[in-house]
Design a protein around this motif. Structure first.
Motif, PDB file in Angstrom:
ATOM      1  N   THR A   1      95.338  93.331  86.104  1.00  0.00           N
ATOM      2  CA  THR A   1      95.866  93.184  84.166  1.00  0.00           C
ATOM      3  C   THR A   1      95.030  92.496  84.119  1.00  0.00           C
ATOM      4  O   THR A   1      93.911  91.934  82.900  1.00  0.00           O
ATOM      5  N   VAL A   2      94.692  90.963  84.392  1.00  0.00           N
ATOM      6  CA  VAL A   2      93.843  89.595  84.087  1.00  0.00           C
ATOM      7  C   VAL A   2      92.235  90.159  84.239  1.00  0.00           C
ATOM      8  O   VAL A   2      91.932  90.370  83.197  1.00  0.00           O
TER       9      VAL A   2
ATOM     10  N   LEU B   1      85.813  82.042  78.906  1.00  0.00           N
ATOM     11  CA  LEU B   1      85.694  83.365  78.084  1.00  0.00           C
ATOM     12  C   LEU B   1      85.188  82.720  76.506  1.00  0.00           C
ATOM     13  O   LEU B   1      85.450  81.846  75.758  1.00  0.00           O
ATOM     14  N   ASP B   2      85.158  84.068  75.503  1.00  0.00           N
ATOM     15  CA  ASP B   2      84.677  84.333  74.633  1.00  0.00           C
ATOM     16  C   ASP B   2      85.706  84.257  73.764  1.00  0.00           C
ATOM     17  O   ASP B   2      85.355  84.334  71.999  1.00  0.00           O
ATOM     18  N   VAL B   3      86.838  84.107  74.118  1.00  0.00           N
ATOM     19  CA  VAL B   3      87.877  85.121  72.663  1.00  0.00           C
ATOM     20  C   VAL B   3      88.776  83.373  73.268  1.00  0.00           C
ATOM     21  O   VAL B   3      88.730  82.940  74.787  1.00  0.00           O
TER      22      VAL B   3
ATOM     23  N   VAL C   1      83.687  87.689  79.982  1.00  0.00           N
ATOM     24  CA  VAL C   1      83.621  86.583  80.227  1.00  0.00           C
ATOM     25  C   VAL C   1      82.115  85.827  80.076  1.00  0.00           C
ATOM     26  O   VAL C   1      80.910  87.125  80.306  1.00  0.00           O
ATOM     27  N   LEU C   2      81.421  85.350  79.539  1.00  0.00           N
ATOM     28  CA  LEU C   2      80.711  84.261  80.122  1.00  0.00           C
ATOM     29  C   LEU C   2      79.872  83.359  81.001  1.00  0.00           C
ATOM     30  O   LEU C   2      78.856  83.009  81.073  1.00  0.00           O
ATOM     31  N   GLY C   3      80.870  82.956  81.730  1.00  0.00           N
ATOM     32  CA  GLY C   3      79.713  82.369  83.240  1.00  0.00           C
ATOM     33  C   GLY C   3      81.470  82.099  84.167  1.00  0.00           C
ATOM     34  O   GLY C   3      82.723  82.272  83.506  1.00  0.00           O
ATOM     35  N   MET C   4      81.247  81.937  85.450  1.00  0.00           N
ATOM     36  CA  MET C   4      82.109  81.506  86.700  1.00  0.00           C
ATOM     37  C   MET C   4      81.494  80.686  87.306  1.00  0.00           C
ATOM     38  O   MET C   4      80.534  80.556  87.661  1.00  0.00           O
TER      39      MET C   4
ATOM     40  N   LEU D   1      80.420  74.275  81.291  1.00  0.00           N
ATOM     41  CA  LEU D   1      80.581  75.723  80.386  1.00  0.00           C
ATOM     42  C   LEU D   1      79.651  76.402  79.797  1.00  0.00           C
ATOM     43  O   LEU D   1      78.895  75.556  78.573  1.00  0.00           O
ATOM     44  N   PRO D   2      79.751  76.809  79.446  1.00  0.00           N
ATOM     45  CA  PRO D   2      78.291  78.122  78.601  1.00  0.00           C
ATOM     46  C   PRO D   2      79.174  78.067  76.909  1.00  0.00           C
ATOM     47  O   PRO D   2      80.304  77.693  76.939  1.00  0.00           O
ATOM     48  N   GLU D   3      78.006  77.736  76.230  1.00  0.00           N
ATOM     49  CA  GLU D   3      78.287  77.825  74.551  1.00  0.00           C
ATOM     50  C   GLU D   3      78.968  79.094  74.326  1.00  0.00           C
ATOM     51  O   GLU D   3      79.157  80.320  74.721  1.00  0.00           O
ATOM     52  N   GLY D   4      79.537  78.859  73.767  1.00  0.00           N
ATOM     53  CA  GLY D   4      80.794  79.794  72.927  1.00  0.00           C
ATOM     54  C   GLY D   4      81.875  79.801  73.667  1.00  0.00           C
ATOM     55  O   GLY D   4      82.453  80.685  73.019  1.00  0.00           O
ATOM     56  N   THR D   5      82.623  78.913  74.388  1.00  0.00           N
ATOM     57  CA  THR D   5      83.271  79.475  74.858  1.00  0.00           C
ATOM     58  C   THR D   5      85.110  79.222  74.688  1.00  0.00           C
ATOM     59  O   THR D   5      84.532  77.468  74.550  1.00  0.00           O
TER      60      THR D   5
END
Length: 201
Positions: free
Chosen positions: A174-175, A159-161, A183-186, A46-50
Protein backbone atom coordinates in the motif's frame (compact mmCIF):
# COMPACT_ATOMS: atom_id res chain seq x y z
CA UNK A 1 22.24 17.35 -9.66
CA UNK A 2 24.08 14.43 -8.07
CA UNK A 3 21.99 11.34 -7.42
CA UNK A 4 20.93 10.35 -3.93
CA UNK A 5 23.36 8.32 -1.88
CA UNK A 6 23.10 6.18 1.25
CA UNK A 7 25.99 4.72 3.25
CA UNK A 8 26.50 2.87 6.50
CA UNK A 9 29.39 2.89 8.95
CA UNK A 10 28.54 -0.72 9.83
CA UNK A 11 28.87 -2.41 6.43
CA UNK A 12 29.81 -1.66 2.85
CA UNK A 13 27.42 -2.23 -0.04
CA UNK A 14 27.39 -5.95 -0.82
CA UNK A 15 29.19 -6.92 2.39
CA UNK A 16 28.03 -8.82 5.50
CA UNK A 17 25.76 -7.11 8.00
CA UNK A 18 27.20 -7.44 11.53
CA UNK A 19 25.34 -9.95 13.69
CA UNK A 20 24.59 -7.27 16.30
CA UNK A 21 22.32 -5.69 13.66
CA UNK A 22 20.45 -8.97 13.14
CA UNK A 23 17.53 -10.64 14.89
CA UNK A 24 19.28 -14.00 14.98
CA UNK A 25 22.89 -15.17 14.86
CA UNK A 26 25.02 -18.30 15.04
CA UNK A 27 26.79 -18.80 18.36
CA UNK A 28 29.18 -21.75 18.49
CA UNK A 29 27.35 -23.15 15.49
CA UNK A 30 23.91 -22.89 17.12
CA UNK A 31 21.09 -20.38 16.60
CA UNK A 32 20.83 -17.60 19.19
CA UNK A 33 18.97 -14.33 19.44
CA UNK A 34 21.15 -11.38 18.44
CA UNK A 35 21.24 -7.78 19.68
CA UNK A 36 18.83 -6.62 16.95
CA UNK A 37 20.26 -3.09 16.71
CA UNK A 38 19.51 -1.08 13.60
CA UNK A 39 22.64 -0.27 11.58
CA UNK A 40 23.96 3.23 11.10
CA UNK A 41 22.62 4.87 7.93
CA UNK A 42 23.35 8.25 6.37
CA UNK A 43 21.85 9.67 3.18
CA UNK A 44 22.67 12.73 1.10
CA UNK A 45 21.99 14.58 -2.16
CA UNK A 46 18.22 14.78 -1.70
CA UNK A 47 16.47 16.07 -4.84
CA UNK A 48 15.20 19.63 -4.91
CA UNK A 49 11.62 19.73 -3.74
CA UNK A 50 11.94 16.85 -1.27
CA UNK A 51 9.27 17.28 1.40
CA UNK A 52 9.39 13.92 3.18
CA UNK A 53 11.24 10.63 3.25
CA UNK A 54 10.39 6.93 3.43
CA UNK A 55 12.88 4.53 5.00
CA UNK A 56 12.61 0.77 4.47
CA UNK A 57 14.57 -2.43 4.89
CA UNK A 58 13.39 -5.16 2.53
CA UNK A 59 14.63 -8.72 2.12
CA UNK A 60 13.61 -9.83 -1.40
CA UNK A 61 15.09 -13.32 -0.89
CA UNK A 62 12.57 -14.93 1.49
CA UNK A 63 11.65 -18.47 0.34
CA UNK A 64 8.05 -19.13 -0.61
CA UNK A 65 8.20 -22.70 0.73
CA UNK A 66 10.43 -23.33 3.75
CA UNK A 67 9.55 -27.02 3.74
CA UNK A 68 10.74 -27.69 0.19
CA UNK A 69 14.26 -29.03 0.76
CA UNK A 70 16.74 -30.52 -1.69
CA UNK A 71 18.86 -33.64 -1.26
CA UNK A 72 21.28 -31.70 0.95
CA UNK A 73 18.45 -30.68 3.27
CA UNK A 74 18.57 -27.06 2.10
CA UNK A 75 15.97 -24.74 0.61
CA UNK A 76 17.11 -24.53 -3.04
CA UNK A 77 18.71 -21.22 -3.98
CA UNK A 78 16.59 -21.07 -7.13
CA UNK A 79 13.27 -21.42 -5.31
CA UNK A 80 10.84 -18.53 -6.04
CA UNK A 81 11.25 -15.71 -3.52
CA UNK A 82 9.17 -12.89 -2.03
CA UNK A 83 9.72 -9.62 -0.17
CA UNK A 84 9.88 -9.48 3.63
CA UNK A 85 9.66 -6.08 5.36
CA UNK A 86 12.09 -5.64 8.25
CA UNK A 87 11.61 -1.89 8.71
CA UNK A 88 9.28 0.72 7.29
CA UNK A 89 8.95 4.37 8.30
CA UNK A 90 7.21 7.13 6.35
CA UNK A 91 6.54 10.87 6.84
CA UNK A 92 10.16 11.45 7.89
CA UNK A 93 11.16 15.11 7.73
CA UNK A 94 13.77 15.82 5.02
CA UNK A 95 16.00 17.54 7.58
CA UNK A 96 16.76 14.10 8.99
CA UNK A 97 19.81 12.71 7.15
CA UNK A 98 21.23 10.09 9.52
CA UNK A 99 20.27 7.26 11.85
CA UNK A 100 22.85 6.18 14.41
CA UNK A 101 23.40 2.49 15.16
CA UNK A 102 20.87 1.40 17.76
CA UNK A 103 19.00 4.71 17.64
CA UNK A 104 15.83 2.95 16.47
CA UNK A 105 16.36 0.05 18.83
CA UNK A 106 14.50 1.11 21.95
CA UNK A 107 12.01 -1.37 23.38
CA UNK A 108 11.68 -5.15 23.51
CA UNK A 109 14.68 -6.41 21.56
CA UNK A 110 12.60 -8.98 19.69
CA UNK A 111 9.19 -7.36 19.43
CA UNK A 112 10.14 -4.50 17.13
CA UNK A 113 12.71 -1.79 17.87
CA UNK A 114 11.44 1.77 17.67
CA UNK A 115 12.93 5.26 17.73
CA UNK A 116 13.26 6.86 21.14
CA UNK A 117 12.05 10.13 19.57
CA UNK A 118 9.17 10.80 17.18
CA UNK A 119 10.34 10.01 13.64
CA UNK A 120 7.51 9.68 11.14
CA UNK A 121 5.14 6.72 11.13
CA UNK A 122 6.81 3.49 12.25
CA UNK A 123 4.91 0.74 10.50
CA UNK A 124 4.16 -2.88 11.22
CA UNK A 125 6.91 -5.17 9.96
CA UNK A 126 6.56 -8.71 8.62
CA UNK A 127 7.57 -10.39 11.86
CA UNK A 128 4.06 -9.55 13.00
CA UNK A 129 1.43 -12.23 13.46
CA UNK A 130 -2.07 -12.46 14.86
CA UNK A 131 -0.53 -13.16 18.26
CA UNK A 132 2.10 -10.38 18.27
CA UNK A 133 2.55 -7.06 16.49
CA UNK A 134 6.06 -5.90 15.63
CA UNK A 135 6.72 -2.25 14.73
CA UNK A 136 9.93 -0.52 13.81
CA UNK A 137 13.18 -2.35 13.13
CA UNK A 138 13.70 -6.10 13.37
CA UNK A 139 16.86 -7.35 11.70
CA UNK A 140 17.84 -10.37 9.61
CA UNK A 141 16.92 -13.90 10.63
CA UNK A 142 16.86 -16.04 7.46
CA UNK A 143 16.27 -19.80 7.63
CA UNK A 144 19.42 -21.66 8.57
CA UNK A 145 18.67 -24.22 5.87
CA UNK A 146 18.51 -21.67 3.04
CA UNK A 147 21.07 -22.22 0.27
CA UNK A 148 20.77 -18.59 -0.83
CA UNK A 149 22.54 -15.63 0.75
CA UNK A 150 19.93 -13.02 1.61
CA UNK A 151 20.45 -9.44 0.43
CA UNK A 152 18.91 -6.85 2.77
CA UNK A 153 18.10 -3.60 0.98
CA UNK A 154 18.10 -0.46 3.12
CA UNK A 155 16.26 2.08 0.99
CA UNK A 156 15.44 5.75 1.39
CA UNK A 157 12.89 7.45 -0.88
CA UNK A 158 12.55 11.21 -1.36
CA UNK A 159 8.96 12.32 -1.90
CA UNK A 160 7.41 15.55 -3.15
CA UNK A 161 4.63 15.44 -0.52
CA UNK A 162 4.88 16.32 3.17
CA UNK A 163 2.83 13.32 4.28
CA UNK A 164 1.42 10.04 3.06
CA UNK A 165 -2.14 9.95 4.32
CA UNK A 166 -2.06 6.34 5.49
CA UNK A 167 -2.97 4.56 8.74
CA UNK A 168 -0.09 3.13 10.76
CA UNK A 169 -1.43 -0.33 9.87
CA UNK A 170 -0.65 0.16 6.16
CA UNK A 171 1.64 -2.49 4.69
CA UNK A 172 4.48 -2.21 2.18
CA UNK A 173 2.39 -2.81 -0.95
CA UNK A 174 0.00 0.00 0.00
CA UNK A 175 2.85 2.37 0.81
CA UNK A 176 4.50 1.63 -2.54
CA UNK A 177 1.26 2.23 -4.43
CA UNK A 178 0.53 5.47 -2.56
CA UNK A 179 3.99 6.99 -2.95
CA UNK A 180 4.61 5.81 -6.54
CA UNK A 181 3.68 9.10 -8.22
CA UNK A 182 5.52 11.18 -5.60
CA UNK A 183 9.02 9.66 -5.67
CA UNK A 184 11.71 12.16 -6.66
CA UNK A 185 14.61 9.84 -6.02
CA UNK A 186 15.76 6.72 -4.20
CA UNK A 187 19.02 5.38 -2.80
CA UNK A 188 19.80 1.87 -1.58
CA UNK A 189 22.57 0.04 0.23
CA UNK A 190 22.47 -3.74 0.39
CA UNK A 191 24.02 -5.95 3.05
CA UNK A 192 24.09 -9.74 3.02
CA UNK A 193 23.42 -12.22 5.81
CA UNK A 194 22.87 -15.93 6.36
CA UNK A 195 22.36 -18.37 9.21
CA UNK A 196 23.40 -21.33 7.06
CA UNK A 197 26.66 -22.64 8.58
CA UNK A 198 27.90 -23.54 5.10
CA UNK A 199 27.63 -19.93 3.89
CA UNK A 200 29.42 -18.18 6.74
CA UNK A 201 32.28 -15.82 5.75
Amino acid sequence: MRSMKIISHDFEHGEWIPSECAYGKLLNGEFALAENRNPHLCWSNLPEGTRSLVLACIDPDVPTDRNALNAEGEIPADQPRRDFVHWLVWNIEPTMTEVQKGEASVGDAHSGMRFARPVGVEAINDYSSEAEIHRGYDGPCPPGTDARLHGYEFRVYALDVEKLDLPDTARWATVCETMASHVLGMAMIQGIYSLNPRLQP
